[in-house]
Scaffold this active site. Structure first.
Site, PDB file in Angstrom:
ATOM      1  N   GLU A 152       0.820  -1.200   0.000  1.00 48.06           N
ATOM      2  CA  GLU A 152       0.000   0.000   0.000  1.00 48.06           C
ATOM      3  C   GLU A 152       0.861   1.260   0.000  1.00 48.06           C
ATOM      4  O   GLU A 152       1.941   1.291   0.577  1.00 48.06           O
ATOM      5  CB  GLU A 152      -0.904   0.006   1.234  1.00 48.06           C
ATOM      6  CG  GLU A 152      -2.022  -1.013   1.117  1.00 48.06           C
ATOM      7  CD  GLU A 152      -2.816  -1.174   2.402  1.00 48.06           C
ATOM      8  OE1 GLU A 152      -4.038  -1.152   2.341  1.00 48.06           O
ATOM      9  OE2 GLU A 152      -2.202  -1.307   3.473  1.00 48.06           O
ATOM     10  N   CYS A 166       6.427  -6.969   8.038  1.00 46.84           N
ATOM     11  CA  CYS A 166       7.442  -6.346   8.895  1.00 46.84           C
ATOM     12  C   CYS A 166       7.756  -7.287  10.058  1.00 46.84           C
ATOM     13  O   CYS A 166       6.870  -7.934  10.595  1.00 46.84           O
ATOM     14  CB  CYS A 166       6.925  -5.015   9.445  1.00 46.84           C
ATOM     15  SG  CYS A 166       8.128  -4.116  10.442  1.00 46.84           S
ATOM     16  N   CYS A 207       6.293  -4.342  16.689  1.00 46.60           N
ATOM     17  CA  CYS A 207       5.753  -3.329  17.602  1.00 46.60           C
ATOM     18  C   CYS A 207       4.320  -3.726  17.962  1.00 46.60           C
ATOM     19  O   CYS A 207       3.517  -4.029  17.090  1.00 46.60           O
ATOM     20  CB  CYS A 207       5.783  -1.942  16.958  1.00 46.60           C
ATOM     21  SG  CYS A 207       7.429  -1.396  16.524  1.00 46.60           S
ATOM     22  N   GLY A 264       6.745  -1.785   6.898  1.00 48.36           N
ATOM     23  CA  GLY A 264       8.138  -2.220   6.833  1.00 48.36           C
ATOM     24  C   GLY A 264       9.076  -1.341   7.631  1.00 48.36           C
ATOM     25  O   GLY A 264       8.728  -0.231   8.037  1.00 48.36           O
ATOM     26  N   GLU A 265      10.257  -1.875   7.893  1.00 47.62           N
ATOM     27  CA  GLU A 265      11.300  -1.115   8.591  1.00 47.62           C
ATOM     28  C   GLU A 265      12.378  -0.791   7.551  1.00 47.62           C
ATOM     29  O   GLU A 265      13.144  -1.671   7.155  1.00 47.62           O
ATOM     30  CB  GLU A 265      11.857  -1.955   9.749  1.00 47.62           C
ATOM     31  CG  GLU A 265      13.133  -1.425  10.386  1.00 47.62           C
ATOM     32  CD  GLU A 265      13.091   0.065  10.749  1.00 47.62           C
ATOM     33  OE1 GLU A 265      12.122   0.523  11.379  1.00 47.62           O
ATOM     34  OE2 GLU A 265      14.057   0.773  10.381  1.00 47.62           O
ATOM     35  N   SER A 307      11.851   6.899   8.303  1.00 47.17           N
ATOM     36  CA  SER A 307      11.433   6.685   9.685  1.00 47.17           C
ATOM     37  C   SER A 307      11.871   5.293  10.137  1.00 47.17           C
ATOM     38  O   SER A 307      11.616   4.306   9.454  1.00 47.17           O
ATOM     39  CB  SER A 307       9.912   6.816   9.763  1.00 47.17           C
ATOM     40  OG  SER A 307       9.454   6.514  11.060  1.00 47.17           O
ATOM     41  N   LEU A 348       9.844   6.732  18.635  1.00 45.73           N
ATOM     42  CA  LEU A 348      10.279   6.578  20.030  1.00 45.73           C
ATOM     43  C   LEU A 348       9.165   5.936  20.854  1.00 45.73           C
ATOM     44  O   LEU A 348       9.329   4.861  21.406  1.00 45.73           O
ATOM     45  CB  LEU A 348      10.671   7.945  20.600  1.00 45.73           C
ATOM     46  CG  LEU A 348      11.323   7.931  21.966  1.00 45.73           C
ATOM     47  CD1 LEU A 348      12.684   7.259  21.914  1.00 45.73           C
ATOM     48  CD2 LEU A 348      11.466   9.352  22.531  1.00 45.73           C
ATOM     49  N   ASN A 380      -4.081   5.308  16.097  1.00 46.56           N
ATOM     50  CA  ASN A 380      -5.225   4.724  15.411  1.00 46.56           C
ATOM     51  C   ASN A 380      -5.414   3.315  15.931  1.00 46.56           C
ATOM     52  O   ASN A 380      -4.528   2.473  15.762  1.00 46.56           O
ATOM     53  CB  ASN A 380      -4.970   4.685  13.913  1.00 46.56           C
ATOM     54  CG  ASN A 380      -4.867   6.084  13.348  1.00 46.56           C
ATOM     55  OD1 ASN A 380      -5.792   6.869  13.453  1.00 46.56           O
ATOM     56  ND2 ASN A 380      -3.708   6.411  12.804  1.00 46.56           N
TER      57      ASN A 380
HETATM   58  N1  SAH Z   1       9.232   0.919  10.715  1.00 41.24           N
HETATM   59  C1  SAH Z   1       9.336   2.340  10.608  1.00 41.24           C
HETATM   60  C2  SAH Z   1       8.381   2.981   9.627  1.00 41.24           C
HETATM   61  C3  SAH Z   1       6.972   2.470   9.532  1.00 41.24           C
HETATM   62  S1  SAH Z   1       5.797   2.842  10.765  1.00 41.24           S
HETATM   63  C4  SAH Z   1       9.195   2.956  11.975  1.00 41.24           C
HETATM   64  O1  SAH Z   1       8.974   2.248  12.935  1.00 41.24           O
HETATM   65  O2  SAH Z   1       9.363   4.160  12.093  1.00 41.24           O
HETATM   66  C5  SAH Z   1       5.430   4.550  10.639  1.00 41.24           C
HETATM   67  C6  SAH Z   1       5.006   5.149  11.960  1.00 41.24           C
HETATM   68  O3  SAH Z   1       3.649   4.760  12.315  1.00 41.24           O
HETATM   69  C7  SAH Z   1       5.855   4.711  13.119  1.00 41.24           C
HETATM   70  O4  SAH Z   1       6.149   5.784  13.952  1.00 41.24           O
HETATM   71  C8  SAH Z   1       4.947   3.732  13.820  1.00 41.24           C
HETATM   72  O5  SAH Z   1       5.340   3.507  15.119  1.00 41.24           O
HETATM   73  C9  SAH Z   1       3.617   4.412  13.669  1.00 41.24           C
HETATM   74  N2  SAH Z   1       2.439   3.587  13.943  1.00 41.24           N
HETATM   75  C10 SAH Z   1       2.334   2.255  13.883  1.00 41.24           C
HETATM   76  N3  SAH Z   1       1.090   1.853  14.207  1.00 41.24           N
HETATM   77  C11 SAH Z   1       0.392   2.968  14.465  1.00 41.24           C
HETATM   78  C12 SAH Z   1      -0.967   3.223  14.836  1.00 41.24           C
HETATM   79  N4  SAH Z   1      -1.834   2.242  14.971  1.00 41.24           N
HETATM   80  N5  SAH Z   1      -1.346   4.504  15.007  1.00 41.24           N
HETATM   81  C13 SAH Z   1      -0.471   5.515  14.815  1.00 41.24           C
HETATM   82  N6  SAH Z   1       0.806   5.336  14.461  1.00 41.24           N
HETATM   83  C14 SAH Z   1       1.246   4.082  14.289  1.00 41.24           C
END
Ligand code: SAH
Length: 345
Positions: A90, A110, A114, A160-161, A192, A216, A291
């Site tokens: 996407e 990914c 998290c 993805g990371e 990011s 963070l 979200n």
């Molecule tokens: N893997 C990378 C980039 C992808 S995630 C990273 O961790 O930065 C992009 C951002 O969306 C990250 O800050 C992630 O923590 C955040 N994110 C993930 N799930 C989310 C959610 N449900 N609501 C808001 N932000 C979210």
């Protein structure tokens, strides 16, 4: 066989010279690829016949097949693409007051795990290639071409990371930034990461003008390890030391992304700890409304409480912004890109 969009301008020049042709052909080719933005070699009408035949033989011409597309009231558009091997990814186009930005996916699935994130529900299948990332931006740019508009910003914040797909991500960023490529300003491209410290150091050594954002989400190791497994590998001390190294090499301001999780990371104590981290660095905090992801069990801080947390940071002298939501009704909001489409189709 590699895809034409995997190649940097320099690599293309080398290939052309190797084939005994003159260098200017690289310029000609890249103009068709990135300025005129054609959809195939057959549209490159002023290329010499032998050159075109050679290109057709040696390269694939990636095109993403769009299988679904949804637009929210605010214009945010989410595209679902099918890759050559059938995987789905996407990409999101967002309308901001400063321009149009594209949120790019860097991996199929990914592995960072998290706890609050929907993307991690599908384990990593593979890295995206450079061309698959370039094609996401090109596709959106081609849509905007219809109204003489352009992609002004690119964020690598889709599924993805990116630092787990480091080399491809960097080459992708270079290509869309290049004068021969899409010419998106380096300062308008943001990668990011969840905090892969050695890659942050490597990124610092690259001396780029690109921006970096760090997810963070928690200001102490206890909490961060609970919600972000990467923190076991690279705890805050190590993460922050890699960022200090970055700041010693770059004048770019670091963004700390911080999603607000009700009762978990939105307390006064967390604000104090966050202030300790951010205050003496060239950095600011981007507070992101969470979200809800059905499966995760976390809930989002209310708007009122979010403002309160923001105020706490202000009082502590921390620069912060409270990010607006984009396109949440189409599940295109940050972190909501979910691999569910794989399951649904
Ligand atoms: N893997 C990378 C980039 C992808 S995630 C990273 O961790 O930065 C992009 C951002 O969306 C990250 O800050 C992630 O923590 C955040 N994110 C993930 N799930 C989310 C959610 N449900 N609501 C808001 N932000 C979210």
């Amino acid at each position: 066989m590699r895809d034409i969009y995997d190649y940097s301008y320099k690599e293309m020049e080398e290939y052309i010279l190797e084939k005994g042709m003159r260098k200017f052909r690289a310029q000609q080719l890249f103009t068709w690829l990135y300025k005129k933005r054609v959809n195939g070699f057959d549209e490159m009408t002023d290329l010499a016949k032998d050159f075109r035949t050679m290109l057709e033989k040696d390269f694939t011409f990636s095109s993403l097949e769009v299988v679904n597309q949804q637009t929210a009231k605010d214009g945010t558009t989410k595209y679902l693409f099918k890759l050559a091997d059938g995987h789905l990814i996407e990409t999101v186009l967002m309308y901001n007051d400063y321009g149009k930005s594209v949120c790019v996916t860097s991996q199929v699935g990914c592995n960072m795990g998290c706890k609050f994130c929907a993307s991690g529900l599908l384990k990593k299948k593979r890295n995206l290639t450079v061309s698959e990332m370039v094609s996401q931006v090109l596709f959106v740019q081609k849509q905007l071409d219809k109204s003489q508009d352009r992609v002004s910003n690119v964020v690598i914040m889709g599924i993805g990371e990116p630092f787990d797909n480091y080399d491809n991500t960097i080459q992708f960023m270079k290509t869309i930034n290049s004068d021969h490529g899409l010419e998106v300003g380096a300062r308008k491209i943001t990668v990011s990461t969840c905090g892969i410290a050695p890659k942050i150091r490597q990124f610092a050594d690259g001396d780029y003008q690109f921006n970096i954002a760090i997810s963070l989400h928690a200001p102490n190791d206890d909490l961060r390890s609970k919600i972000m497994p990467i923190n076991h590998a690279y705890p805050l001390k190590e993460l922050l030391s890699s960022l200090d190294y970055y700041s010693s090499k770059s004048n770019r301001r670091i963004t700390f992304e911080y999603i607000l999780l009700k009762g978990l990371n939105d307390t006064q104590e967390c604000a104090n700890q966050l202030a300790e981290i951010v205050r003496n660095r060239n950095a600011y905090v981007n507070l992101i409304p969470y979200n809800s992801v059905d499966e995760s069990g976390f809930s989002s801080t209310s708007d009122k409480e979010s403002l309160k947390f923001y105020d706490m940071l202000m009082k502590l002298g921390v620069k912060a912004t409270l990010r607006a939501k984009h396109g949440d009704e189409i599940e295109a909001a940050c972190g909501q890109l979910r691999a569910q489409s794989e399951r649904n189709l």
